[in-house]
Scaffold this active site. Structure first.
Site, PDB file in Angstrom:
ATOM      1  N   HIS A   1       0.771  -1.248   0.000  1.00 51.96           N
ATOM      2  CA  HIS A   1       0.000   0.000   0.000  1.00 51.96           C
ATOM      3  C   HIS A   1       0.801   1.296   0.000  1.00 51.96           C
ATOM      4  CE1 HIS A   1      -3.765   1.906   0.017  1.00 51.96           C
ATOM      5  NE2 HIS A   1      -4.414   1.026   0.737  1.00 51.96           N
TER       6      HIS A   1
ATOM      7  N   TYR B   1     -14.121   5.525   9.907  1.00 57.76           N
ATOM      8  CA  TYR B   1     -13.245   6.028   8.845  1.00 57.76           C
ATOM      9  C   TYR B   1     -13.775   5.538   7.507  1.00 57.76           C
ATOM     10  CZ  TYR B   1      -8.675   6.553   6.398  1.00 57.76           C
ATOM     11  OH  TYR B   1      -7.648   6.900   5.550  1.00 57.76           O
TER      12      TYR B   1
ATOM     13  N   SER C   1     -12.536   5.998   3.471  1.00 60.98           N
ATOM     14  CA  SER C   1     -11.491   6.565   2.641  1.00 60.98           C
ATOM     15  C   SER C   1     -12.074   7.224   1.395  1.00 60.98           C
ATOM     16  CB  SER C   1     -10.558   5.426   2.238  1.00 60.98           C
ATOM     17  OG  SER C   1      -9.604   5.887   1.355  1.00 60.98           O
TER      18      SER C   1
ATOM     19  N   THR D   1      -5.337  10.469  -0.254  1.00 59.84           N
ATOM     20  CA  THR D   1      -6.706  10.231   0.213  1.00 59.84           C
ATOM     21  C   THR D   1      -7.052  11.275   1.270  1.00 59.84           C
ATOM     22  OG1 THR D   1      -5.948   8.765   1.966  1.00 59.84           O
ATOM     23  CG2 THR D   1      -6.594   7.721  -0.128  1.00 59.84           C
TER      24      THR D   1
END
Length: 664
Positions: free
Chosen positions: A379, A493, A495, A506
């Protein structure tokens, strides 16, 4: 942060009230012209791939007062009156003192770095400095839908076609003829040959403005070059990203053994598909037993531990073979196991057994014995926009223009000399390190539970007819579900991509709001105390506010990245942090118990990731035309099966009210 599959953000770009999906840009490949010359390219775009990159707008730094206002609004549903008063006082003190100074410095720094965004450097640093294993903590997966022609799902056929299509994608990208990533608000005007022929002559420094004038929004493609020949290299304290675009070989893993062979020839062209098929067949039938000390499991280790072991591997004379692994175009993992169901697929593609993976490659294609396929990606280098585009193109190409068929015969070539099995020199210390890594891996994944749910009584179409945002309703169902199960409203959360800006990464949408808290309480705790009209009004309020938060996040107007960048700046100067950052409420809002990410695509069957905190849920979801699906993970602190039952019940209640019926 495994949930940052960011391409899912529903964003409004410069058109009040018009919610659009940045994700759709990555999906709008159906109309593209696939005139592939000699099978070497996917298509030949009239507009060069990077045509808009130079003129992309810069990611704005929000006004400090807006950030503080948004931060306090997000904190309100999570705190009681006393806690909120404390947090409010700290936030205002920050705004008028240290925060003002940090904000001004950040703005000045940003003005001196116009080639990038204010978040890009700190964000790379955050990922690369993290010392936790990339497995479960960072790498997500996205599984492919099966090929509609079932005979093409045979492992060897599908693997060969995916490798060939991947090379075609790579060549199209590097030739600069991959269609640029653009979101078209009015495709009849902008997604046309006429417009493309015109815009290609507009200089790169102005091209974005030309697209903007016809309501088209080009997206940042700066991450794409890291898709191929790239790896994350473990180093003490902070890892490094490595790319060597001269590599022409593929890394293949089977039974923990590692093989390489060239898939691009010396002229830079795709090796014949029949030869690739022959080499893969050779690997699939190789009688070599499973590796006793599978090196791949080291990539699942704590990063400092892995860095130390890598140094030992280099000292033991493995430098050349490690370079071959790091510079491979990508990794293809061929698993000998067949999948039992969706849950089995999720576990296998998210983590597998640790032995048949190289988690540090920018991405790996995993193919099981029964032809189930997925991408697992590292990532730090990117947020999934590039990966999803790649996945969509590969799915389209392999299903519409496969280069090998079930009846194709592999080429009569000497695969035994073309394919090399890597054999690493290991001493007892390295063998011990591999064994310990495997034990840590097994212990970590044994704690993970995954469950899935499909709600079949409604979806996007019905919600849109009722003027409700599908994403807002899904998020509301998670809030209601958690309240029903645990009696709380917690940090959540979602994204959102900021790819509409140069080097955007992001931003966070905060779906737990005063509106969702009030609405969830009404549905869960007081179902008989409100009329259908009142409940309907609450749904509408939640939808409207969520839409506003989504638009703000997509336009770089959230609060999370701004506060993060100021904290990063203070740390980099060795400055003591303001007490806002030491506030338990700040820690709590960043301890995301509900970590969520949405994904719908014609190529993707399932997406998933682990929770980002030990007492959290990792919620992958998709709102489809007439159904809603969730793929959720948890550790022992939470009960994922019960959570999904509560989410299902919440969706039933919401759709009952949407249909104008009273709750029973």
């Amino acid at each position: 942060m495994a949930n940052l599959l960011s391409m899912q953000c529903l964003a409004s770009l410069k058109k009040p009230g018009n919610i659009i999906s940045l994700r759709a840009a990555a999906l709008s490949i159906d109309k593209r012209n696939y005139s592939s010359k000699h099978g070497e390219y996917l298509h030949q775009s009239v507009v060069p791939s990077m045509h808009y990159q130079k003129s992309l707008p810069r990611l704005p730094i929000p006004k400090l007062e807006d950030t503080i206002k948004r931060y306090l609004a997000a904190q309100r549903p999570l705190l009681d009156d006393e806690q909120f008063k404390t947090t409010e006082k700290l936030a205002q003190d920050f705004q008028h003192g240290v925060g003002k100074q940090l904000h001004e410095e950040l703005v000045a720094q940003d003005k001196n770095n116009k080639h990038t965004s204010y978040i890009s450097g700190p964000w790379f640093d955050m990922y690369l400095s993290a010392r936790d294993s990339v497995v479960l903590n960072f790498n997500p997966f996205m599984s492919f839908n099966p090929d509609p022609k079932t005979e093409y799902n045979e492992q060897l056929v599908r693997a060969t076609n995916m490798v060939c299509s991947a090379v075609r994608f790579m060549k199209t990208l590097r030739a600069g003829i991959l269609e640029p990533e653009v979101f078209h608000l009015n495709p009849a005007k902008s997604d046309t040959d006429g417009f493309k022929k015109l815009i290609r002559w507009v200089p790169s420094s102005l091209s974005w403005y030309g697209a903007y004038m016809v309501n088209a929004y080009p997206l940042d493609m700066s991450q794409y070059f890291r898709l191929f020949n790239s790896s994350r290299i473990p180093k003490q304290g902070r890892d490094e990203l490595f790319t060597d675009d001269k590599g022409r070989h593929l890394l293949v893993m089977r039974n923990g053994n590692m093989y390489v062979f060239d898939i691009v020839n010396r002229d830079g062209n795709l090796v014949s598909p029949a030869e690739i098929q022959s080499h893969l067949k050779y690997i699939l039938s190789d009688p070599t037993p499973a590796a006793a000390f599978p090196l791949g499991v080291l990539t699942s280790e704590n990063r400092d531990v892995w860095a130390g072991l890598r140094d030992k591997l280099l000292a033991a004379g493995n430098a050349e073979d490690l370079r071959v692994v790091d510079s491979a175009l990508f990794c293809l993992s061929l698993d000998d196991e067949s999948m039992k169901d969706h849950i089995h697929i999720s576990h296998n593609m998210l983590h597998g057994d640790g032995c048949n993976r190289w988690y540090d490659k920018s991405f790996s294609i995993i193919l099981t014995k029964d032809g189930q396929a997925a991408i697992n990606f590292e990532h730090s280098w990117g947020d999934g926009v590039a990966v999803l585009r790649f996945q969509n193109e590969i799915f389209k190409d392999t299903t519409e223009k496969p280069l090998v068929h079930p009846s194709s015969a592999p080429a009569a070539v000497d695969s035994a000399s073309a394919v090399r099995r890597l054999q690493f020199k290991l001493d007892s210390e390295l063998e011990d390190g591999i064994q310990k890594a495997k034990e840590s891996f097994d212990s970590a994944v044994s704690k993970l539970t995954i469950d899935a749910m499909e709600f079949k009584k409604g979806g996007k179409e019905q919600l849109k007819k009722s003027k409700l945002s599908p994403d807002a309703i899904a998020q509301l169902a998670f809030q209601m579900g958690f309240l029903r199960q645990y009696g709380q409203t917690v940090a959540t959360y979602e994204s959102c991509s900021t790819a509409a800006f140069k080097h955007g990464r992001t931003e966070t949408i905060r779906p737990a709001t005063v509106h969702t808290k009030q609405c969830a309480h009404a549905f869960v705790c007081q179902p008989g105390q409100h009329s259908v009209e009142q409940l309907r009004g609450m749904l509408s309020e939640c939808s409207k506010y969520h839409g506003q938060l989504t638009k703000e996040a997509a336009m770089g107007q959230g609060f999370d990245r701004h506060l993060f960048a100021m904290r990063y700046l203070a740390n980099s100067k060795g400055q003591a942090l303001h007490s806002l950052y030491a506030d338990p409420a700040y820690a709590a809002i960043n301890h995301n118990i509900l970590s969520t990410s949405t994904l719908t695509s014609p190529a993707v069957n399932l997406g998933g990731f682990a929770p980002v905190v030990p007492d959290g849920f990792g919620v992958g979801y998709g709102v489809h035309d007439d159904w809603i699906g969730c793929n959720v993970s948890s550790y022992p602190a939470r009960n994922v099966h019960e959570f999904l039952q509560c989410v299902h019940k919440s969706l039933e209640d919401i759709f009952t009210v949407v249909e104008g019926k009273a709750l029973s």
